[in-house]
Design a protein around this motif. Structure first.
Motif, PDB file in Angstrom:
ATOM      1  N   ALA A 230      -2.298  -5.629   7.661  1.00  0.00           N
ATOM      2  CA  ALA A 230      -3.474  -4.774   7.682  1.00  0.00           C
ATOM      3  C   ALA A 230      -3.086  -3.315   7.881  1.00  0.00           C
ATOM      4  O   ALA A 230      -2.047  -3.006   8.453  1.00  0.00           O
ATOM      5  CB  ALA A 230      -4.425  -5.214   8.794  1.00  0.00           C
ATOM      6  N   ALA A 231      -3.962  -2.447   7.418  1.00  0.00           N
ATOM      7  CA  ALA A 231      -3.814  -1.008   7.622  1.00  0.00           C
ATOM      8  C   ALA A 231      -5.202  -0.422   7.835  1.00  0.00           C
ATOM      9  O   ALA A 231      -6.181  -0.891   7.248  1.00  0.00           O
ATOM     10  CB  ALA A 231      -3.149  -0.359   6.411  1.00  0.00           C
ATOM     11  N   VAL A 232      -5.278   0.598   8.686  1.00  0.00           N
ATOM     12  CA  VAL A 232      -6.538   1.289   8.937  1.00  0.00           C
ATOM     13  C   VAL A 232      -6.678   2.379   7.884  1.00  0.00           C
ATOM     14  O   VAL A 232      -5.736   3.127   7.621  1.00  0.00           O
ATOM     15  CB  VAL A 232      -6.557   1.900  10.353  1.00  0.00           C
ATOM     16  CG1 VAL A 232      -7.864   2.644  10.605  1.00  0.00           C
ATOM     17  CG2 VAL A 232      -6.347   0.809  11.402  1.00  0.00           C
ATOM     18  N   CYS A 233      -7.876   2.456   7.275  1.00  0.00           N
ATOM     19  CA  CYS A 233      -8.149   3.438   6.223  1.00  0.00           C
ATOM     20  C   CYS A 233      -9.436   4.194   6.532  1.00  0.00           C
ATOM     21  O   CYS A 233     -10.358   3.635   7.126  1.00  0.00           O
ATOM     22  CB  CYS A 233      -8.339   2.749   4.877  1.00  0.00           C
ATOM     23  SG  CYS A 233      -6.933   1.804   4.314  1.00  0.00           S
ATOM     24  N   ARG A 234      -9.488   5.424   6.087  1.00  0.00           N
ATOM     25  CA  ARG A 234     -10.723   6.210   6.171  1.00  0.00           C
ATOM     26  C   ARG A 234     -11.621   5.846   4.986  1.00  0.00           C
ATOM     27  O   ARG A 234     -11.158   5.308   3.984  1.00  0.00           O
ATOM     28  CB  ARG A 234     -10.408   7.708   6.122  1.00  0.00           C
ATOM     29  CG  ARG A 234      -9.625   8.221   7.299  1.00  0.00           C
ATOM     30  CD  ARG A 234      -9.394   9.741   7.192  1.00  0.00           C
ATOM     31  NE  ARG A 234      -9.057  10.191   5.860  1.00  0.00           N
ATOM     32  CZ  ARG A 234      -7.816  10.291   5.361  1.00  0.00           C
ATOM     33  NH1 ARG A 234      -6.778   9.974   6.118  1.00  0.00           N
ATOM     34  NH2 ARG A 234      -7.603  10.719   4.133  1.00  0.00           N
ATOM     35  N   ALA A 235     -12.900   6.175   5.096  1.00  0.00           N
ATOM     36  CA  ALA A 235     -13.866   5.873   4.039  1.00  0.00           C
ATOM     37  C   ALA A 235     -13.438   6.470   2.706  1.00  0.00           C
ATOM     38  O   ALA A 235     -13.552   5.821   1.664  1.00  0.00           O
ATOM     39  CB  ALA A 235     -15.255   6.359   4.434  1.00  0.00           C
ATOM     40  N   ASP A 236     -12.921   7.707   2.700  1.00  0.00           N
ATOM     41  CA  ASP A 236     -12.525   8.332   1.437  1.00  0.00           C
ATOM     42  C   ASP A 236     -11.347   7.596   0.797  1.00  0.00           C
ATOM     43  O   ASP A 236     -11.243   7.534  -0.426  1.00  0.00           O
ATOM     44  CB  ASP A 236     -12.214   9.820   1.621  1.00  0.00           C
ATOM     45  CG  ASP A 236     -11.056  10.079   2.573  1.00  0.00           C
ATOM     46  OD1 ASP A 236     -11.027   9.450   3.650  1.00  0.00           O
ATOM     47  OD2 ASP A 236     -10.192  10.915   2.236  1.00  0.00           O
ATOM     48  N   GLN A 237     -10.468   6.997   1.592  1.00  0.00           N
ATOM     49  CA  GLN A 237      -9.358   6.222   1.041  1.00  0.00           C
ATOM     50  C   GLN A 237      -9.858   4.927   0.417  1.00  0.00           C
ATOM     51  O   GLN A 237      -9.356   4.502  -0.619  1.00  0.00           O
ATOM     52  CB  GLN A 237      -8.336   5.914   2.132  1.00  0.00           C
ATOM     53  CG  GLN A 237      -7.634   7.139   2.667  1.00  0.00           C
ATOM     54  CD  GLN A 237      -6.807   6.819   3.893  1.00  0.00           C
ATOM     55  OE1 GLN A 237      -7.312   6.261   4.864  1.00  0.00           O
ATOM     56  NE2 GLN A 237      -5.527   7.176   3.854  1.00  0.00           N
TER      57      GLN A 237
ATOM     58  N   PHE B 293     -12.076   1.655   7.950  1.00  0.00           N
ATOM     59  CA  PHE B 293     -12.044   0.338   7.341  1.00  0.00           C
ATOM     60  C   PHE B 293     -10.676  -0.270   7.618  1.00  0.00           C
ATOM     61  O   PHE B 293      -9.712   0.436   7.896  1.00  0.00           O
ATOM     62  CB  PHE B 293     -12.247   0.439   5.825  1.00  0.00           C
ATOM     63  CG  PHE B 293     -13.629   0.864   5.442  1.00  0.00           C
ATOM     64  CD1 PHE B 293     -14.569  -0.069   5.060  1.00  0.00           C
ATOM     65  CD2 PHE B 293     -13.991   2.200   5.471  1.00  0.00           C
ATOM     66  CE1 PHE B 293     -15.848   0.321   4.715  1.00  0.00           C
ATOM     67  CE2 PHE B 293     -15.263   2.599   5.127  1.00  0.00           C
ATOM     68  CZ  PHE B 293     -16.196   1.657   4.747  1.00  0.00           C
ATOM     69  N   VAL B 294     -10.593  -1.585   7.522  1.00  0.00           N
ATOM     70  CA  VAL B 294      -9.317  -2.274   7.628  1.00  0.00           C
ATOM     71  C   VAL B 294      -9.046  -2.923   6.274  1.00  0.00           C
ATOM     72  O   VAL B 294      -9.848  -3.717   5.783  1.00  0.00           O
ATOM     73  CB  VAL B 294      -9.318  -3.322   8.758  1.00  0.00           C
ATOM     74  CG1 VAL B 294      -8.001  -4.091   8.780  1.00  0.00           C
ATOM     75  CG2 VAL B 294      -9.567  -2.645  10.106  1.00  0.00           C
ATOM     76  N   LEU B 295      -7.945  -2.527   5.668  1.00  0.00           N
ATOM     77  CA  LEU B 295      -7.500  -3.070   4.390  1.00  0.00           C
ATOM     78  C   LEU B 295      -6.467  -4.146   4.683  1.00  0.00           C
ATOM     79  O   LEU B 295      -5.507  -3.901   5.423  1.00  0.00           O
ATOM     80  CB  LEU B 295      -6.890  -1.963   3.533  1.00  0.00           C
ATOM     81  CG  LEU B 295      -6.263  -2.389   2.211  1.00  0.00           C
ATOM     82  CD1 LEU B 295      -7.321  -2.959   1.269  1.00  0.00           C
ATOM     83  CD2 LEU B 295      -5.546  -1.203   1.569  1.00  0.00           C
ATOM     84  N   VAL B 296      -6.659  -5.334   4.123  1.00  0.00           N
ATOM     85  CA  VAL B 296      -5.753  -6.459   4.372  1.00  0.00           C
ATOM     86  C   VAL B 296      -5.109  -6.884   3.070  1.00  0.00           C
ATOM     87  O   VAL B 296      -5.807  -7.184   2.086  1.00  0.00           O
ATOM     88  CB  VAL B 296      -6.504  -7.658   5.002  1.00  0.00           C
ATOM     89  CG1 VAL B 296      -5.559  -8.841   5.217  1.00  0.00           C
ATOM     90  CG2 VAL B 296      -7.174  -7.246   6.311  1.00  0.00           C
ATOM     91  N   GLN B 297      -3.768  -6.886   3.056  1.00  0.00           N
ATOM     92  CA  GLN B 297      -2.999  -7.452   1.951  1.00  0.00           C
ATOM     93  C   GLN B 297      -2.717  -8.898   2.346  1.00  0.00           C
ATOM     94  O   GLN B 297      -2.036  -9.156   3.339  1.00  0.00           O
ATOM     95  CB  GLN B 297      -1.700  -6.680   1.723  1.00  0.00           C
ATOM     96  CG  GLN B 297      -1.914  -5.232   1.329  1.00  0.00           C
ATOM     97  CD  GLN B 297      -2.720  -5.090   0.047  1.00  0.00           C
ATOM     98  OE1 GLN B 297      -2.543  -5.837  -0.910  1.00  0.00           O
ATOM     99  NE2 GLN B 297      -3.631  -4.133   0.033  1.00  0.00           N
ATOM    100  N   VAL B 298      -3.250  -9.833   1.580  1.00  0.00           N
ATOM    101  CA  VAL B 298      -3.219 -11.255   1.939  1.00  0.00           C
ATOM    102  C   VAL B 298      -1.857 -11.869   1.633  1.00  0.00           C
ATOM    103  O   VAL B 298      -1.360 -11.771   0.512  1.00  0.00           O
ATOM    104  CB  VAL B 298      -4.329 -12.015   1.188  1.00  0.00           C
ATOM    105  CG1 VAL B 298      -4.274 -13.507   1.500  1.00  0.00           C
ATOM    106  CG2 VAL B 298      -5.696 -11.428   1.525  1.00  0.00           C
ATOM    107  N   ASP B 299      -1.261 -12.494   2.649  1.00  0.00           N
ATOM    108  CA  ASP B 299      -0.023 -13.252   2.469  1.00  0.00           C
ATOM    109  C   ASP B 299      -0.324 -14.718   2.180  1.00  0.00           C
ATOM    110  O   ASP B 299       0.354 -15.354   1.390  1.00  0.00           O
ATOM    111  CB  ASP B 299       0.854 -13.173   3.728  1.00  0.00           C
ATOM    112  CG  ASP B 299       1.414 -11.792   3.961  1.00  0.00           C
ATOM    113  OD1 ASP B 299       1.636 -11.054   2.983  1.00  0.00           O
ATOM    114  OD2 ASP B 299       1.615 -11.427   5.140  1.00  0.00           O
ATOM    115  N   GLU B 300      -1.336 -15.255   2.876  1.00  0.00           N
ATOM    116  CA  GLU B 300      -1.703 -16.657   2.680  1.00  0.00           C
ATOM    117  C   GLU B 300      -3.158 -16.870   3.051  1.00  0.00           C
ATOM    118  O   GLU B 300      -3.719 -16.139   3.870  1.00  0.00           O
ATOM    119  CB  GLU B 300      -0.805 -17.582   3.503  1.00  0.00           C
ATOM    120  CG  GLU B 300      -0.907 -17.370   4.998  1.00  0.00           C
ATOM    121  CD  GLU B 300       0.019 -18.270   5.800  1.00  0.00           C
ATOM    122  OE1 GLU B 300       0.623 -19.195   5.218  1.00  0.00           O
ATOM    123  OE2 GLU B 300       0.128 -18.065   7.017  1.00  0.00           O
TER     124      GLU B 300
END
Length: 184
Positions: free
Chosen positions: A85-92, A122-129
């Motif tokens: 996961a990574a924290v992102c701003r609304a504009d990102q 927002f929290v962006l999640v790159q799914v591993d499984e």
């Protein structure tokens, strides 16, 4: 799995800090507040909560995240999603491919009477499984009507001091000695 996530209105979020100290938090929003962006990525809004910032702080220190979606109301089944996961701003988030405009002003989050603030993070999640959570012991529940103040910052509407712990001694908290002398 994508359709399942799109109809969920709650998720349990597990994170850990850089030392492995774990935290599990509950997130909720209108159905689909967790948005699947593609085959291996999703995003959800982060609202101001109790001010502890445990989940976001942990994501910054240690990006591993576990999400547990449970359908208590229809299929009585769950879905585990583990990833980074990574924290992102609304504009990102607005610039991400597949991010629907409704995500940035989801029902109940847009400013207006009886509505809360729009999410800033927002929290962006790159799914591993992702895999099934057996429904064997998941209870079938029935929804009861409840007015929700999505995104509110009002302490009373957020639950206030429900456990009456605000003025309790905190023996688990480290004692901080007052600074004395020069520079204090």
């Amino acid at each position: 799995m994508r359709r399942f996530v799109a109809r969920m209105d709650m998720v349990f979020v597990a994170t850990a800090d850089r030392h492995g100290e774990a935290d599990c938090s509950f997130r909720a929003g209108p159905a689909g507040f967790v948005t699947v962006l593609g085959p291996r990525s999703l995003v959800y809004p982060e609202y101001r909560g109790n001010g502890v910032m445990a989940s976001l702080g942990n994501v910054v220190e240690n990006g591993h995240v576990g999400l547990l979606f449970v359908d208590f109301f229809e299929a009585t089944i769950g879905l585990h999603v583990n990833g980074r996961a990574a924290v992102c701003r609304a504009d990102q988030v607005r610039d991400l491919e597949g991010a629907p405009p409704a995500l940035l002003a989801a029902p109940g989050s847009a400013p207006g009477p009886g509505r809360g603030r729009a999410p800033e993070l927002f929290v962006l999640v790159q799914v591993d499984e992702a895999y099934i959570h057996c429904g064997k012991h998941v209870p079938l529940l029935r929804r009861a009507g409840k007015d929700r103040d999505w995104g509110t910052d009002d302490p009373v509407r957020k639950g206030g001091d429900y456990f009456r712990a605000k003025r309790e001694d905190r023996p688990w908290a480290p004692l901080v000695e007052p600074r004395t002398g020069a520079g204090a």
